[in-house]
Design a protein around this motif. Structure first.
Motif, short mmCIF file in Angstrom:
data_model
loop_
_atom_site.label_atom_id
_atom_site.label_comp_id
_atom_site.label_asym_id
_atom_site.label_seq_id
_atom_site.Cartn_x
_atom_site.Cartn_y
_atom_site.Cartn_z
N SER A 35 177.02 -20.92 12.11
CA SER A 35 177.03 -19.53 11.62
C SER A 35 177.20 -19.50 10.10
O SER A 35 176.54 -18.73 9.40
N GLY A 36 178.03 -20.41 9.60
CA GLY A 36 178.19 -20.48 8.13
C GLY A 36 176.90 -20.92 7.46
O GLY A 36 176.50 -20.36 6.43
N ALA A 37 176.23 -21.88 8.05
CA ALA A 37 174.96 -22.37 7.48
C ALA A 37 173.90 -21.28 7.54
O ALA A 37 173.13 -21.09 6.58
N ILE A 157 165.60 -27.00 3.30
CA ILE A 157 167.07 -26.92 3.33
C ILE A 157 167.59 -27.93 4.34
O ILE A 157 167.24 -27.86 5.53
N ALA A 158 168.41 -28.88 3.88
CA ALA A 158 168.96 -29.91 4.78
C ALA A 158 170.31 -29.43 5.29
O ALA A 158 171.10 -28.85 4.53
N THR A 182 171.06 -28.56 0.05
CA THR A 182 171.76 -29.20 1.18
C THR A 182 173.03 -28.40 1.48
O THR A 182 173.83 -28.14 0.57
N ILE A 183 173.15 -27.99 2.74
CA ILE A 183 174.36 -27.29 3.20
C ILE A 183 175.16 -28.31 4.00
O ILE A 183 174.75 -28.71 5.10
N THR A 200 167.27 -35.99 -3.81
CA THR A 200 167.13 -35.88 -2.33
C THR A 200 168.02 -34.77 -1.79
O THR A 200 167.64 -34.04 -0.89
N PHE A 201 169.22 -34.61 -2.38
CA PHE A 201 170.15 -33.59 -1.87
C PHE A 201 169.82 -32.20 -2.40
O PHE A 201 170.10 -31.18 -1.76
N GLY A 202 169.23 -32.14 -3.61
CA GLY A 202 169.03 -30.81 -4.21
C GLY A 202 170.38 -30.17 -4.50
O GLY A 202 171.38 -30.87 -4.68
N ARG A 203 170.40 -28.84 -4.55
CA ARG A 203 171.67 -28.13 -4.83
C ARG A 203 172.56 -28.22 -3.57
O ARG A 203 172.05 -28.01 -2.46
#
Ligand SMILES: NC(=O)C1=CN([C@@H]2O[C@H](COP(=O)(O)OP(=O)(O)OC[C@H]3O[C@@H](n4cnc5c(N)ncnc54)[C@H](O)[C@@H]3O)[C@@H](O)[C@H]2O)[C@H](O)CC1
Ligand SMILES: [K+]
Length: 220
Positions: A35-37, A157-158, A182-183, A200-203
């Motif tokens: 739910s947070g993601a 979005i990872a 990435t979340i 690879t991770f991005g923000r």
């Protein structure tokens, strides 16, 4: 509460302590994570069609929760499972069943052609293929799904860890999902400190999953 970057084993410890010593269930952790993601995906990319790629473990389980919450946010979302959903177990299976009974669109993509069809029409691709449980080079359709996703012009979005990168060492296992965002759950992962891995991770965004302060304090 600021937590230092954690290893996969430390994150697993938090899970285990929360479940075994505090009585927080794995499903509660997954619900908080998903739910947070979902709220964060909606903030990052407030419009467009969302495709959630799901593998076999609890990272996939997060995806089934994310889809349910994205629908509640009135977003157009579909789930794409690259494994036979009959093979799902535990909390991932439970959330697959909830999503399925909730009539959320779940597509079984058993080959590259179907994967390409489903992914090219997405504006946002959410990677719930592999998380901290990944081991070794990407096997089977996992490598195909990452390669196809990377070739689209969707926002990528990872969830927790981009598929294909080792969350402790930063080693790329074949090809990695090249995330714009990435979340990640609970805390940054060790590999997020490695400059070469930043593309690879991005923000990076951190989402809490409900493990209490007393549990987290050991890692502050
Ligand atoms: N405390 C938390 O942070 C929470 C995290 N959650 C999510 O759970 C995953 C970790 O789940 P786990 O089941 O341990 O692992 P994965 O989902 O990464 O999947 C492992 C699964 O995938 C297969 N597999 C492993 N390596 C490969 C490979 N190289 N190629 C193909 N397939 C592979 C194998 O079958 C494994 O069983 C974490 O990242 C979070 O997203 C919880 O939801 C909540 C608490
Ligand atoms: K992932």
């Amino acid at each position: 509460m600021e937590i230092r970057p954690l290893s996969r084993d430390e994150v697993r410890q938090i899970d285990n302590v929360a479940i075994e010593q505090y009585g927080i269930t794995g499903l509660m952790l997954m619900e908080n994570a998903g739910s947070g993601a979902a709220r964060l995906v909606n903030e990052i990319a407030p419009a467009g069609k969302v495709a959630i790629l799901c593998g076999k473990g609890n990272n996939a389980g997060d995806g089934y929760v994310i889809a349910r919450h994205m629908e509640l946010l009135d977003r157009e979302v579909k789930l794409i499972s690259i494994v036979d959903t009959e093979s799902l177990t535990g909390d991932a299976k439970a959330n697959f069943q909830i999503a399925d009974r909730s009539k959320l669109p779940i597509i079984a993509a058993a080959d590259r052609v179907r994967l390409a069809q489903e992914l090219t029409s997405a504006d946002i691709i959410v990677d719930c293929l592999l998380g901290t449980g990944a081991t070794g080079s990407l096997r089977g359709l996992f490598a195909d799904a990452v390669a196809i996703a990377n070739q689209t012009d969707a926002i990528r979005i990872a969830i927790d860890v981009p598929t294909g990168i080792d969350c402790d060492t930063g080693q790329i296992m074949g090809e990695a999902f090249c995330a714009h965002e990435t979340i990640t759950f609970v805390a940054h992962k060790l590999a997020m400190q490695i400059p070469e891995c930043h593309q690879t991770f991005g923000r990076i965004h951190v989402v809490g999953i409900g493990a209490s302060k007393t549990i987290l304090q050991r890692f502050a």
